[in-house]
Structure formats: structure tokens, C-alpha cells
Scaffold this motif. Structure first.
Motif, PDB file in Angstrom:
ATOM      1  N   ASP A   1     -11.551  12.266   8.427  1.00  0.00           N
ATOM      2  CA  ASP A   1     -10.264  11.615   8.646  1.00  0.00           C
ATOM      3  C   ASP A   1      -9.954  10.722   7.452  1.00  0.00           C
ATOM      4  N   THR A   2      -8.808  10.941   6.800  1.00  0.00           N
ATOM      5  CA  THR A   2      -8.399  10.137   5.642  1.00  0.00           C
ATOM      6  C   THR A   2      -7.244   9.202   5.993  1.00  0.00           C
ATOM      7  N   THR A   3      -7.062   8.955   7.275  1.00  0.00           N
ATOM      8  CA  THR A   3      -5.925   8.166   7.734  1.00  0.00           C
ATOM      9  C   THR A   3      -6.110   6.679   7.429  1.00  0.00           C
ATOM     10  N   VAL A   4      -5.065   6.061   6.885  1.00  0.00           N
ATOM     11  CA  VAL A   4      -5.002   4.617   6.690  1.00  0.00           C
ATOM     12  C   VAL A   4      -4.088   4.055   7.775  1.00  0.00           C
ATOM     13  N   ARG A   5      -4.489   2.962   8.398  1.00  0.00           N
ATOM     14  CA  ARG A   5      -3.688   2.373   9.455  1.00  0.00           C
ATOM     15  C   ARG A   5      -3.505   0.876   9.219  1.00  0.00           C
ATOM     16  N   ILE A   6      -2.467   0.322   9.866  1.00  0.00           N
ATOM     17  CA  ILE A   6      -2.243  -1.116   9.837  1.00  0.00           C
ATOM     18  C   ILE A   6      -2.677  -1.690  11.175  1.00  0.00           C
ATOM     19  N   ASP A   7      -3.545  -2.697  11.125  1.00  0.00           N
ATOM     20  CA  ASP A   7      -4.005  -3.402  12.307  1.00  0.00           C
ATOM     21  C   ASP A   7      -3.574  -4.859  12.142  1.00  0.00           C
ATOM     22  N   GLY A   8      -2.455  -5.238  12.775  1.00  0.00           N
ATOM     23  CA  GLY A   8      -1.866  -6.537  12.480  1.00  0.00           C
ATOM     24  C   GLY A   8      -1.335  -6.505  11.058  1.00  0.00           C
ATOM     25  N   ASN A   9      -1.895  -7.355  10.180  1.00  0.00           N
ATOM     26  CA  ASN A   9      -1.566  -7.305   8.759  1.00  0.00           C
ATOM     27  C   ASN A   9      -2.742  -6.819   7.926  1.00  0.00           C
ATOM     28  N   THR A  10      -3.729  -6.202   8.583  1.00  0.00           N
ATOM     29  CA  THR A  10      -4.905  -5.683   7.909  1.00  0.00           C
ATOM     30  C   THR A  10      -4.750  -4.190   7.668  1.00  0.00           C
ATOM     31  N   LEU A  11      -5.013  -3.762   6.440  1.00  0.00           N
ATOM     32  CA  LEU A  11      -5.069  -2.338   6.143  1.00  0.00           C
ATOM     33  C   LEU A  11      -6.478  -1.839   6.441  1.00  0.00           C
ATOM     34  N   ARG A  12      -6.587  -0.817   7.256  1.00  0.00           N
ATOM     35  CA  ARG A  12      -7.883  -0.233   7.572  1.00  0.00           C
ATOM     36  C   ARG A  12      -7.948   1.168   6.981  1.00  0.00           C
ATOM     37  N   LEU A  13      -8.813   1.306   5.972  1.00  0.00           N
ATOM     38  CA  LEU A  13      -9.039   2.582   5.325  1.00  0.00           C
ATOM     39  C   LEU A  13     -10.244   3.247   5.969  1.00  0.00           C
ATOM     40  N   PRO A  14     -10.348   4.573   5.893  1.00  0.00           N
ATOM     41  CA  PRO A  14     -11.490   5.266   6.496  1.00  0.00           C
ATOM     42  C   PRO A  14     -12.817   4.727   5.961  1.00  0.00           C
ATOM     43  N   GLY A  15     -13.841   4.787   6.806  1.00  0.00           N
ATOM     44  CA  GLY A  15     -15.146   4.296   6.399  1.00  0.00           C
ATOM     45  C   GLY A  15     -15.356   2.826   6.684  1.00  0.00           C
ATOM     46  N   GLY A  16     -14.413   2.202   7.394  1.00  0.00           N
ATOM     47  CA  GLY A  16     -14.594   0.811   7.775  1.00  0.00           C
ATOM     48  C   GLY A  16     -14.110  -0.204   6.774  1.00  0.00           C
ATOM     49  N   VAL A  17     -13.360   0.215   5.752  1.00  0.00           N
ATOM     50  CA  VAL A  17     -12.838  -0.716   4.754  1.00  0.00           C
ATOM     51  C   VAL A  17     -11.632  -1.454   5.329  1.00  0.00           C
ATOM     52  N   ALA A  18     -11.672  -2.792   5.272  1.00  0.00           N
ATOM     53  CA  ALA A  18     -10.584  -3.624   5.779  1.00  0.00           C
ATOM     54  C   ALA A  18     -10.081  -4.500   4.643  1.00  0.00           C
ATOM     55  N   VAL A  19      -8.764  -4.471   4.392  1.00  0.00           N
ATOM     56  CA  VAL A  19      -8.170  -5.235   3.298  1.00  0.00           C
ATOM     57  C   VAL A  19      -6.999  -6.046   3.839  1.00  0.00           C
ATOM     58  N   ARG A  20      -7.001  -7.348   3.515  1.00  0.00           N
ATOM     59  CA  ARG A  20      -5.856  -8.214   3.824  1.00  0.00           C
ATOM     60  C   ARG A  20      -5.343  -8.820   2.528  1.00  0.00           C
ATOM     61  N   PHE A  21      -4.051  -9.051   2.457  1.00  0.00           N
ATOM     62  CA  PHE A  21      -3.417  -9.685   1.308  1.00  0.00           C
ATOM     63  C   PHE A  21      -3.122 -11.136   1.692  1.00  0.00           C
ATOM     64  N   ILE A  22      -3.690 -12.070   0.941  1.00  0.00           N
ATOM     65  CA  ILE A  22      -3.675 -13.484   1.314  1.00  0.00           C
ATOM     66  C   ILE A  22      -2.798 -14.289   0.355  1.00  0.00           C
ATOM     67  N   ARG A  23      -1.913 -15.086   0.926  1.00  0.00           N
ATOM     68  CA  ARG A  23      -1.078 -15.994   0.143  1.00  0.00           C
ATOM     69  C   ARG A  23      -1.926 -17.175  -0.311  1.00  0.00           C
ATOM     70  N   THR A  24      -1.616 -17.721  -1.478  1.00  0.00           N
ATOM     71  CA  THR A  24      -2.455 -18.798  -1.989  1.00  0.00           C
ATOM     72  C   THR A  24      -1.685 -19.671  -2.961  1.00  0.00           C
ATOM     73  N   LEU A  25      -2.346 -20.738  -3.428  1.00  0.00           N
ATOM     74  CA  LEU A  25      -1.765 -21.616  -4.431  1.00  0.00           C
ATOM     75  C   LEU A  25      -1.862 -20.970  -5.806  1.00  0.00           C
ATOM     76  N   ARG A  26      -0.798 -21.088  -6.587  1.00  0.00           N
ATOM     77  CA  ARG A  26      -0.820 -20.560  -7.951  1.00  0.00           C
ATOM     78  C   ARG A  26      -1.522 -21.560  -8.862  1.00  0.00           C
ATOM     79  N   LEU A  27      -2.447 -21.087  -9.681  1.00  0.00           N
ATOM     80  CA  LEU A  27      -3.220 -21.952 -10.563  1.00  0.00           C
ATOM     81  C   LEU A  27      -2.491 -22.188 -11.881  1.00  0.00           C
ATOM     82  N   PRO A  28      -2.769 -23.313 -12.541  1.00  0.00           N
ATOM     83  CA  PRO A  28      -2.254 -23.486 -13.895  1.00  0.00           C
ATOM     84  C   PRO A  28      -2.819 -22.399 -14.809  1.00  0.00           C
TER      85      PRO A  28
END
Length: 378
Positions: free
Chosen positions: A3-30
Motif C-alpha cells: 500500500d503506497t497510500t498517504v493519508r491525513i490524520d488531523g494535520n499529520t501526514l501519514r506515509l506508508p511504513g509508519g512515517v508521520a510528518v507534521r508541519f510546525i509553525r515557529t519563531l523566525r530566527l535572525p
């Protein structure tokens, strides 16, 4: 067939094989100096492109994937917390590898390494541009030449972020599972701070403002906000009606990632033989970056407000972070990424006041539901 399906769980991207990726907002550095790791200020919302096929540009439909809203010059980092089994994850910025600086590849490679190793790599805050440091991911429009893509390749065609995961081969995975089984006999809870484990309450709880956890009362809590960036849209008044669907898809402002300030973070070398990884990707996804006005037009949702300003965060005594793994080695930067210039060279000086954290504010860390995300041609 796997299965090569990518799904969205809330705001988490779940790629096959158990990979979980979230995009996090943060402070911009100098853009000068080297800094500790900035905090997480909540997740970027993520939506499937296919759900808005009548409102997005044709090129987006062709590439498929997902989209998220970013302000001009807004910073982000990628969280891999929750990844379950070993995986090699390629991260592209405009189809330039954020680890090696080489063009996008369909398979993992060494010399230089073109992927991060999960779950050993808990986060990636920017491109691998220095020894033991990275330069922060910062959103900029295409067409200026300020993106990593523009500086490395001389053209800006793709923009966005690309993710591609590779699982262990069947033999290597069976060996890893057996090692894990032996390690966990007799059964015992994972030690605090272990790879993929939740952070200790002192660091990881929302109340403590842990790295990856929103500060000041948790995600969604009221925070002092900076004025929206010049290119952003003001959030709607409570109860305002969502934007009406566009009558036809139109061109949208294309965004990519350039770089900002430098921070202390290692990109870890893989200690497995390259032959342990499958030569076929388990899954992949194209992440489109959308300006807040376009996000509202396409989705009918208001983008999150512009992040809290850095000085207010530091004055409040909230934490910054440092992460070190004495058992891992850093991947050396390549000339292509070492020479990438910060976005201020194109957009002008950053006049937001900077107040460095005090020593006590820097905390040391450590020594799939949903519809399938459609992939496309990219």
C-alpha cells in the motif's frame, strides 16, 4: 502489492511504513549568528488538493498532494514524532534535497546521504548547510530567486515541499523487529526521551511549552500575536461566512522555501548499509504552500494568525531548546547548500526586534484515518 497510500490524520501526514510528518509553525530566527532551537507554536493546517479540485490551479491538480497556508517570511519545521518503524525520508524543497543539495532522486543514496533516518531524526528545522547546524526553512514567493530551488538550480519551477519515504527491506525489517523483541523482554516502558517516545512532562507538555508543543497554554490557546504580514489576509470576524467557491480555477501565488537564521541541529548519518533500504518508495506526497488570501479563497477557511513575535516570547520566559545525541554523527553539508543565502538578501533586513534567550530559557532535550491523498506527476 504494498500500500503506497498517504493519508491525513488531523494535520499529520501519514506515509506508508509508519512515517508521520507534521508541519510546525515557529519563531523566525535572525539571519546572523547561531541560535538554539525555536519552539513549536502549533501545527499548520493541512488539506487535500483533491478536495478543492475546482478551485486550485491545474498544475496543482496534476501534482496532487496536499496544501497548507504560510505567510511571507514565515518559518516552519518538520516534526517526525510518532514514526513507528525505521524509515528513510527524503525531504525536498522545490525538488532540491534539503540534506544533500542534490536534485530530487527516486531512491535513497549515499555520498552524499540524501535522506533523514527515522525515528532517530526527530525534527528537521532547515537545510543541512553547516557543521552541526541547519538554516531555518522560511517561506518566500517564487520568482525572486530567493528559494533554495532558485539558488541551487538557477530556476524556480516547483516550489513547495516534497516528501518520499523508503521502508526497510523485508529481511532488514524482520531483523530489526527481532532485535526490538529481544530488547523489550521483559516488557518495560520506553525510557523518557527515547526515539519516537513522548517527551517528559517537563519538556513536552503543552503547559511547559516543550519543543513541538505549543507554548502558553497549548495549541489553540490565546497568544500575543504580531500584526499579520503585509501579504497576509486579516482573519475574519467571528461568525463570518466562508469565502464563496471560485467560479473557475485560476493561477495562485506560488510559494517555496528559502532560508533564514542558523541553529544548532545535526542531521544524523545513517549507520545501516544502504542495501537495507528498499529501492522503491513506500509513499510520496507533494506539499503546496499557499498564501493566506489564496487559502481562504480555496478552502473558505481563515489561515492561522501570524505567529507571536520573538521578543514577546522571550520576555515571557518561555523555553528554547537544544538537542544532542552523543551516539549519532552529523551528515556533512555540501557546497550547494552551504552557499545558499538567506531570504533577507532579497526581501531586505528583518526589522523585528530580537531579544536573545537567557541561558536558563534554553532546555536540553535528550543526551491513518482519512481519505487517501492523491499523488500526481512531479
Amino acid at each position: 502489492m504494498a500500500d503506497t497510500t498517504v493519508r491525513i490524520d488531523g494535520n499529520t501526514l501519514r506515509l506508508p511504513g509508519g512515517v508521520a510528518v507534521r508541519f510546525i509553525r515557529t519563531l523566525r530566527l535572525p539571519e546572523t549568528g547561531t541560535h538554539p532551537l525555536p519552539p513549536g507554536l502549533g501545527e499548520f493546517p493541512v488539506r487535500r488538493v483533491a478536495d478543492y479540485a475546482d478551485r486550485v490551479p491545474e498544475a496543482w491538480r496534476a501534482r496532487g498532494g496536499v496544501m497548507l497556508p504560510v505567510y511571507l517570511r514565515e518559518a516552519m519545521w518538520l516534526s517526525f514524532a510518532g514514526t513507528s518503524e525505521p524509515a528513510a525520508l527524503q525531504v525536498g524543497v522545490g525538488k532540491v534535497c534539503a540534506v544533500s543539495g542534490r536534485p530530487w532522486s527516486d531512491r535513497p543514496a549515499r555520498g552524499p546521504q540524501n535522506y533523514v533516518v527515522l525515528p532517530r531524526q526527530p525534527w528537521l528545522d532547515g537545510i543541512n548547510s553547516g557543521t552541526g547546524t541547519v538554516r531555518q526553512f522560511v517561506a518566500v514567493p517564487l520568482g525572486l530567486g530567493a528559494t533554495v530551488e532558485g539558488q541551487v538550480t538557477g530556476e524556480e519551477v516547483w516550489g513547495g515541499v516534497q516528501l518520499q519515504s523508503f521502508a526497510l527491506t523485508d529481511r532488514a525489517l524482520a531483523r530489526w523487529r527481532e532485535e526490538e523483541r529481544r530488547r523489550q523482554v521483559p516488557p518495560a516502558p520506553a525510557p523518557p526521551g527515547g526515539y519516537g517516545a513522548a517527551m517528559p512532562a517537563a519538556f513536552g507538555s503543552p503547559a511547559a511549552g516543550g519543543y513541538g508543543a505549543p507554548a502558553a497554554g497549548g495549541y489553540g490557546a490565546a497568544m500575543p500575536m504580531a500584526a499579520p504580514a503585509a501579504t497576509g489576509a486579516a482573519p475574519p470576524a467571528p461568525g463570518a461566512a466562508p469565502a464563496a467557491p471560485a467560479s473557475a480555477p485560476r493561477a495562485a501565488a506560488a510559494m517555496g522555501l528559502g532560508v533564514g537564521g542558523s541553529m544548532r541541529q545535526e542531521v544524523y548519518q545513517d549507520d545501516r548499509p544502504l542495501s537495507d533500504w528498499s529501492r522503491q518508495p513506500a509513499g510520496r506526497v507533494f506539499v503546496h504552500l499557499v498564501t493566506p488570501p489564496e487559502w481562504r479563497r480555496i478552502t473558505g477557511e481563515a489561515a492561522p494568525p501570524s505567529p507571536v513575535d520573538r521578543a514577546a516570547y522571550t520576555r515571557a520566559g518561555l523555553p528554547w531548546f537544544d538537542y544532542y545525541d552523543e551516539e549519532a554523527q552529523d551528515v556533512a553539508p555540501t557546497d550547494a547548500l552551504r552557499s545558499v543565502k538567506p531570504v533577507g538578501d532579497w526581501l531586505g533586513d528583518d526589522h523585528e526586534p530580537w531579544q536573545p534567550p537567557t541561558p536558563g530559557q534554553t532546555q536540553q532535550l535528550k543526551d491513518a484515518p482519512g481519505k487517501p491523498v492523491e499523488d500526481g506527476d512531479w
